[in-house]
Design a protein around this motif. Structure first.
Motif, mmCIF file in Angstrom:
data_model
loop_
_atom_site.group_PDB
_atom_site.id
_atom_site.type_symbol
_atom_site.label_atom_id
_atom_site.label_comp_id
_atom_site.label_asym_id
_atom_site.label_seq_id
_atom_site.Cartn_x
_atom_site.Cartn_y
_atom_site.Cartn_z
ATOM 1 N N GLN A 28 -7.582 -4.727 -7.748
ATOM 2 C CA GLN A 28 -6.376 -4.136 -8.331
ATOM 3 C C GLN A 28 -5.273 -4.047 -7.288
ATOM 4 O OE1 GLN A 28 -6.759 -0.029 -9.318
ATOM 5 N NE2 GLN A 28 -4.721 0.154 -10.202
ATOM 6 N N LYS A 29 -4.066 -4.409 -7.705
ATOM 7 C CA LYS A 29 -2.924 -4.311 -6.806
ATOM 8 C C LYS A 29 -2.232 -2.964 -7.021
ATOM 9 C CE LYS A 29 1.190 -6.769 -5.227
ATOM 10 N NZ LYS A 29 2.065 -7.957 -5.427
ATOM 11 N N LEU A 30 -2.125 -2.186 -5.955
ATOM 12 C CA LEU A 30 -1.496 -0.869 -6.017
ATOM 13 C C LEU A 30 0.003 -0.984 -5.803
ATOM 14 C CD1 LEU A 30 -4.156 0.851 -3.753
ATOM 15 C CD2 LEU A 30 -3.847 1.337 -6.185
ATOM 16 N N ASP A 31 0.719 0.025 -6.247
ATOM 17 C CA ASP A 31 2.158 0.072 -5.977
ATOM 18 C C ASP A 31 2.425 0.413 -4.517
ATOM 19 O OD1 ASP A 31 3.085 -0.488 -8.615
ATOM 20 O OD2 ASP A 31 2.618 1.582 -9.187
ATOM 21 N N VAL A 32 1.599 1.307 -3.959
ATOM 22 C CA VAL A 32 1.832 1.720 -2.568
ATOM 23 C C VAL A 32 0.534 2.205 -1.934
ATOM 24 C CG1 VAL A 32 2.539 4.055 -3.295
ATOM 25 C CG2 VAL A 32 3.209 3.211 -1.046
ATOM 26 N N VAL A 33 0.322 1.810 -0.691
ATOM 27 C CA VAL A 33 -0.765 2.349 0.128
ATOM 28 C C VAL A 33 -0.133 3.125 1.275
ATOM 29 C CG1 VAL A 33 -2.597 1.783 1.773
ATOM 30 C CG2 VAL A 33 -2.520 0.643 -0.445
ATOM 31 N N ILE A 34 -0.616 4.344 1.479
ATOM 32 C CA ILE A 34 -0.099 5.229 2.525
ATOM 33 C C ILE A 34 -1.133 5.299 3.631
ATOM 34 C CG2 ILE A 34 0.669 7.583 3.046
ATOM 35 C CD1 ILE A 34 1.105 7.692 -0.182
ATOM 36 N N ALA A 41 4.539 9.918 -4.999
ATOM 37 C CA ALA A 41 4.147 8.714 -5.741
ATOM 38 C C ALA A 41 3.448 9.086 -7.040
ATOM 39 C CB ALA A 41 3.230 7.849 -4.868
ATOM 40 N N GLN A 42 2.590 10.098 -6.987
ATOM 41 C CA GLN A 42 1.863 10.538 -8.181
ATOM 42 C C GLN A 42 2.818 11.094 -9.230
ATOM 43 O OE1 GLN A 42 -2.274 12.243 -7.979
ATOM 44 N NE2 GLN A 42 -1.177 14.139 -8.372
ATOM 45 N N LYS A 43 3.787 11.882 -8.786
ATOM 46 C CA LYS A 43 4.769 12.460 -9.718
ATOM 47 C C LYS A 43 5.584 11.380 -10.423
ATOM 48 C CE LYS A 43 7.132 15.251 -7.148
ATOM 49 N NZ LYS A 43 8.179 16.232 -6.793
ATOM 50 N N LYS A 44 5.873 10.293 -9.684
ATOM 51 C CA LYS A 44 6.720 9.236 -10.232
ATOM 52 C C LYS A 44 5.921 8.155 -10.961
ATOM 53 C CE LYS A 44 10.469 11.190 -8.867
ATOM 54 N NZ LYS A 44 11.312 10.751 -7.769
ATOM 55 N N GLY A 45 4.627 8.379 -11.136
ATOM 56 C CA GLY A 45 3.810 7.456 -11.922
ATOM 57 C C GLY A 45 3.413 6.172 -11.219
ATOM 58 N N LEU A 46 3.476 6.145 -9.889
ATOM 59 C CA LEU A 46 3.097 4.953 -9.141
ATOM 60 C C LEU A 46 1.594 4.981 -8.836
ATOM 61 C CD1 LEU A 46 6.018 4.729 -6.532
ATOM 62 C CD2 LEU A 46 5.777 3.457 -8.672
ATOM 63 N N THR A 74 16.579 4.698 3.571
ATOM 64 C CA THR A 74 15.403 4.393 2.751
ATOM 65 C C THR A 74 14.095 4.502 3.523
ATOM 66 O OG1 THR A 74 15.461 2.031 3.301
ATOM 67 C CG2 THR A 74 16.786 2.768 1.408
ATOM 68 N N MET A 75 14.154 4.551 4.847
ATOM 69 C CA MET A 75 13.008 4.565 5.753
ATOM 70 C C MET A 75 12.243 3.241 5.743
ATOM 71 S SD MET A 75 13.711 7.479 6.863
ATOM 72 C CE MET A 75 12.490 7.555 8.145
ATOM 73 N N GLU A 76 12.849 2.189 5.188
ATOM 74 C CA GLU A 76 12.219 0.870 5.194
ATOM 75 C C GLU A 76 12.380 0.235 6.577
ATOM 76 O OE1 GLU A 76 11.825 -2.843 2.096
ATOM 77 O OE2 GLU A 76 13.841 -2.028 2.464
ATOM 78 N N SER A 77 11.302 -0.333 7.100
ATOM 79 C CA SER A 77 11.328 -0.964 8.416
ATOM 80 C C SER A 77 11.965 -2.346 8.320
ATOM 81 C CB SER A 77 9.903 -1.082 8.964
ATOM 82 O OG SER A 77 9.188 -2.083 8.247
ATOM 83 N N ASN A 78 11.891 -3.103 9.409
ATOM 84 C CA ASN A 78 12.408 -4.467 9.385
ATOM 85 C C ASN A 78 11.534 -5.400 8.542
ATOM 86 O OD1 ASN A 78 10.738 -3.907 11.930
ATOM 87 N ND2 ASN A 78 10.615 -6.136 11.809
ATOM 88 N N ILE A 79 10.359 -4.913 8.115
ATOM 89 C CA ILE A 79 9.493 -5.649 7.204
ATOM 90 C C ILE A 79 9.744 -5.127 5.789
ATOM 91 C CG2 ILE A 79 7.129 -6.300 6.635
ATOM 92 C CD1 ILE A 79 7.992 -7.227 9.411
ATOM 93 N N LYS A 80 10.227 -5.988 4.902
ATOM 94 C CA LYS A 80 10.539 -5.545 3.538
ATOM 95 C C LYS A 80 9.288 -5.021 2.846
ATOM 96 C CE LYS A 80 12.701 -7.059 -0.777
ATOM 97 N NZ LYS A 80 13.533 -5.834 -0.846
ATOM 98 N N GLY A 81 9.403 -3.811 2.287
ATOM 99 C CA GLY A 81 8.285 -3.194 1.595
ATOM 100 C C GLY A 81 7.387 -2.351 2.485
ATOM 101 N N ILE A 103 11.535 7.568 0.393
ATOM 102 C CA ILE A 103 10.773 6.317 0.330
ATOM 103 C C ILE A 103 10.393 5.974 -1.101
ATOM 104 C CG2 ILE A 103 8.591 5.236 0.984
ATOM 105 C CD1 ILE A 103 8.769 6.852 3.631
ATOM 106 N N ILE A 104 9.873 6.946 -1.825
ATOM 107 C CA ILE A 104 9.428 6.664 -3.207
ATOM 108 C C ILE A 104 10.626 6.269 -4.069
ATOM 109 C CG2 ILE A 104 8.298 7.589 -5.242
ATOM 110 C CD1 ILE A 104 6.462 6.990 -2.786
ATOM 111 N N ASN A 105 11.757 6.919 -3.895
ATOM 112 C CA ASN A 105 12.963 6.526 -4.643
ATOM 113 C C ASN A 105 13.390 5.104 -4.305
ATOM 114 O OD1 ASN A 105 13.173 8.941 -6.031
ATOM 115 N ND2 ASN A 105 14.541 9.879 -4.527
#
Length: 323
Positions: free
Chosen positions: A2-8, A22-27, A278-285, A313-315
């Motif tokens: 299964q492919k997840l939306d996000v791994v922390i 993530a849980q609140k936003k349904g991810l 957004t707290m996104e690094s130089n690696i997208k995603g 981040i979640i937004n």
């Protein structure tokens, strides 16, 4: 698989906050932690008291009630553990991430137990795993530790504490009060200015009265089985010694960040690259959260001012999904 939306990666307070968001936003999400829940806090000294008040350690507006204004380690463990269990957060404990590889728009995460696929990764691994070494002969002796747990162990012993920050000063005072003969070895000219305001006068007074010996502007030259040799402004000193607590701070796992492909600044700060909106690094995603964002400036980010990273981040992830 299964492919997840996000791994922390990291199950500390900020990793937990990201999971809640993530849980609140349904991810679909998973938190992976190499130790127990809030592993870094678990490894703090047994009697540690936070600098922050309890409300500033709260996540997701969940009340944190403590006996005193400044909560202690055990209260924090209880608070964050109850958040995980009461909200049924998806957490895999005692599982260590070995690699994160990106192919096209998907990440494959390998651990010592399994493999996962995800569209996004959040790195919230903190900085408590790798101590700043003194770099002297004898630092690897069994009598030397970079972590401090309980003062009882050092009772009736000659103890050298290296450092001038909160961890070093707390250890020096606690061990002195349990009967240790404590010597502080401080690289600078004074006790650190960031030491908790209710603790700093205590240590200064103990030094003035001679209860705790302090060597300022001093460094450790060598540690032997029976002594510690230090360089002082007055010359070399050889002190009888049973144990050494080298509490000189800690650093993030920069090798892991570089392995992920995250760019670090080319100076001594080693600041990781990320978008502050957004707290996104130089690696997208791939996103960064919590104290790891400060590189070697480990005093820059802490729980109370990096809680905001979770909704940011979640937004950002949700916005990218819309696009």
């Amino acid at each position: 698989m299964q492919k997840l939306d996000v791994v922390i990666i990291g199950g500390g307070p900020i990793g937990i906050a990201c999971g809640l968001e993530a849980q609140k936003k349904g991810l679909s999400y998973l938190i992976i932690e190499k130790g127990p829940i809030v592993n870094s806090l678990f490894n703090y000294p047994a009697n540690m008291q936070f600098f922050s008040s309890s409300e500033k350690l709260e996540i997701d507006d969940i009340p944190f009630i403590s006996k005193e204004a400044k909560p202690k380690r055990n209260e924090a463990l209880e608070y964050y553990r109850r958040i995980v269990t009461s909200n049924n957060l998806k957490v895999h404990l005692f599982e260590k991430v070995s690699s994160v590889k990106k192919i096209d728009n998907s990440f494959t995460i390998a651990t010592d137990k399994s493999n996962y696929q995800t569209s996004n990764v959040i790195v919230a691994t903190g900085f408590y795993d790798i101590p700043n070494k003194i770099g002297c002969l004898g630092e690897e002796l069994p009598k030397v530790s970079h972590y401090y747990k309980d003062p009882h162990f050092y009772a009736s012993q000659k103890l050298a504490v290296v450092g001038a920050s909160n961890s070093a000063i707390d250890a020096a005072l606690e061990c002195y009060r349990k009967g240790s003969a404590v010597t502080l070895i401080i690289r600078g000219p004074e006790v650190g200015q960031r030491v908790k305001y209710w603790v700093r006068p205590d240590i200064i007074n103990r030094i003035k009265e001679g209860s705790i010996k302090a060597y300022y502007n001093s460094t450790v030259k060598e540690i032997t089985k029976t002594d510690i040799i230090i360089n002082t402004p007055e010359g070399e000193r050889v002190l009888k010694n049973d144990f050494v607590l080298a509490l000189t701070g800690y650093m993030p796992d920069f090798a892991f960040l570089e392995k992920l492909g995250i760019a670090l600044s080319k100076d001594e700060k080693l600041l990781p690259t990320y978008n502050p909106e957004t707290m996104e690094s130089n690696i997208k995603g791939l996103y960064l959260a919590g104290v790891i964002c400060g590189g070697m400036e480990t005093h820059k980010w802490f729980i109370e001012n990096s809680r905001i990273h979770a909704p940011m981040i979640i937004n950002a992830i949700l916005q990218n999904n819309i696009k």
